[in-house]
Design an enzyme around this catalytic site. Sequence first.
Site, PDB file in Angstrom:
ATOM      1  N   GLY A   7       1.130 -13.804  -2.776  1.00  0.00           N
ATOM      2  CA  GLY A   7       0.675 -12.766  -1.858  1.00  0.00           C
ATOM      3  C   GLY A   7      -0.530 -12.047  -2.414  1.00  0.00           C
ATOM      4  N   ALA A  10      -2.908  -5.951  -0.780  1.00  0.00           N
ATOM      5  CA  ALA A  10      -3.366  -4.862  -1.637  1.00  0.00           C
ATOM      6  C   ALA A  10      -2.634  -4.850  -2.977  1.00  0.00           C
ATOM      7  CB  ALA A  10      -3.192  -3.523  -0.925  1.00  0.00           C
ATOM      8  N   GLY A  12      -0.695  -7.278  -4.375  1.00  0.00           N
ATOM      9  CA  GLY A  12      -0.865  -8.524  -5.118  1.00  0.00           C
ATOM     10  C   GLY A  12      -2.176  -8.540  -5.880  1.00  0.00           C
ATOM     11  N   LYS A 173      12.957   4.809  -2.209  1.00  0.00           N
ATOM     12  CA  LYS A 173      11.649   4.399  -1.683  1.00  0.00           C
ATOM     13  C   LYS A 173      11.702   4.275  -0.163  1.00  0.00           C
ATOM     14  CE  LYS A 173       7.371   2.996  -1.685  1.00  0.00           C
ATOM     15  NZ  LYS A 173       6.989   1.635  -2.050  1.00  0.00           N
ATOM     16  N   ASN A 191      -1.208  10.677   5.604  1.00  0.00           N
ATOM     17  CA  ASN A 191       0.061  11.107   5.025  1.00  0.00           C
ATOM     18  C   ASN A 191       0.131  12.618   4.824  1.00  0.00           C
ATOM     19  OD1 ASN A 191       0.535   8.391   4.954  1.00  0.00           O
ATOM     20  ND2 ASN A 191       0.675   8.218   2.744  1.00  0.00           N
ATOM     21  N   SER A 240       0.784   2.075   5.358  1.00  0.00           N
ATOM     22  CA  SER A 240       0.630   0.650   5.672  1.00  0.00           C
ATOM     23  C   SER A 240       0.961   0.372   7.132  1.00  0.00           C
ATOM     24  CB  SER A 240       1.519  -0.192   4.759  1.00  0.00           C
ATOM     25  OG  SER A 240       2.883   0.168   4.908  1.00  0.00           O
ATOM     26  N   GLU A 252       6.236  -3.503   9.359  1.00  0.00           N
ATOM     27  CA  GLU A 252       7.500  -3.688   8.644  1.00  0.00           C
ATOM     28  C   GLU A 252       8.585  -2.739   9.169  1.00  0.00           C
ATOM     29  OE1 GLU A 252       7.009  -5.074   4.243  1.00  0.00           O
ATOM     30  OE2 GLU A 252       5.590  -3.431   4.556  1.00  0.00           O
TER      31      GLU A 252
END
Length: 290
Positions: A7, A10, A12, A173, A191, A240, A252
């Site tokens: 992967g 970002a 990776g 997390k 954020n 993300s 996700e």
Amino acid sequence: MNIHIIGAGALGLFFAAEWSSRHRITIQTRTNVQRKRLEKEGIHVIEQGQSHIYPVQTAAAAPPETDLIVAAVKQYHLPGILQHLPKVSSLLFIQNGLSHLKLIQQLPFSNIYAGSVTHGAAKIDERTVQVNGRGQTKIACVKGGEEAIVRELETPVFSFQWAESAYEMLVDKMAANAVINPLTALLHAKNGELAENSEYAAAAENLCAEIAAVFPFKTKESVTQSVFDVCRQTAANESSMLRDIKAGRKTELDAIVGALLEEAAQRGVETPAFSLLYHLIKGKEAELGR
């Protein structure tokens, strides 16, 4: 160590760059365009206004001498790569969410670790990653494994920390991700705005209360404190999920909020705010898909 990263997003790219001075790194890309560009131009890291280039080798699969494979793909890509993993001594998974824990526990490997990453990194193009803030990577054992891996992987500027429980580490997390990612994606906010805007903050606090109701070892106060700490530490970042929505990519959502809703259903806990948020983001994804 000989480390193979699957992967080249970002994280990776960032991990490959940070480890390149100490370990032998290969990185596996999804496209030939990215592979050729990385081999020709290296990894470009931008941090605090400075640019650094890190040469890197690519590989279509983990070389035979690999000591550690790091799976740095999004959670919904995991099933595809798990079918083709070669036999190596150790695996490290750094996905968001919680649902992959059961999946990786069943793998026939001696040492399996899960990681929780708090570095702020954004992929700009096929070879460039923007580092918006350094955090750390927590690592916990899922199967086999030893705490010594932390000392093997860390560098003076690349921090790792051992966690005793993979489940609790991933819940911590996930709590921040489950609040920050969908809210910022829906509001198109950075954020930090979740902490600065009183109305946004009130919505975030309601979600924190639901998380505490689902996981008995968490309190509303501790979850709220943790979430707003992350908001302030990464104030200028786009989550993300917001970046995925802007780019028209799959998010996700299922790995993060979907996993939370599954846990809530199993425990018989009502989570109306998260249920509403889940459907709103699903609707946004469907709209983008058209």
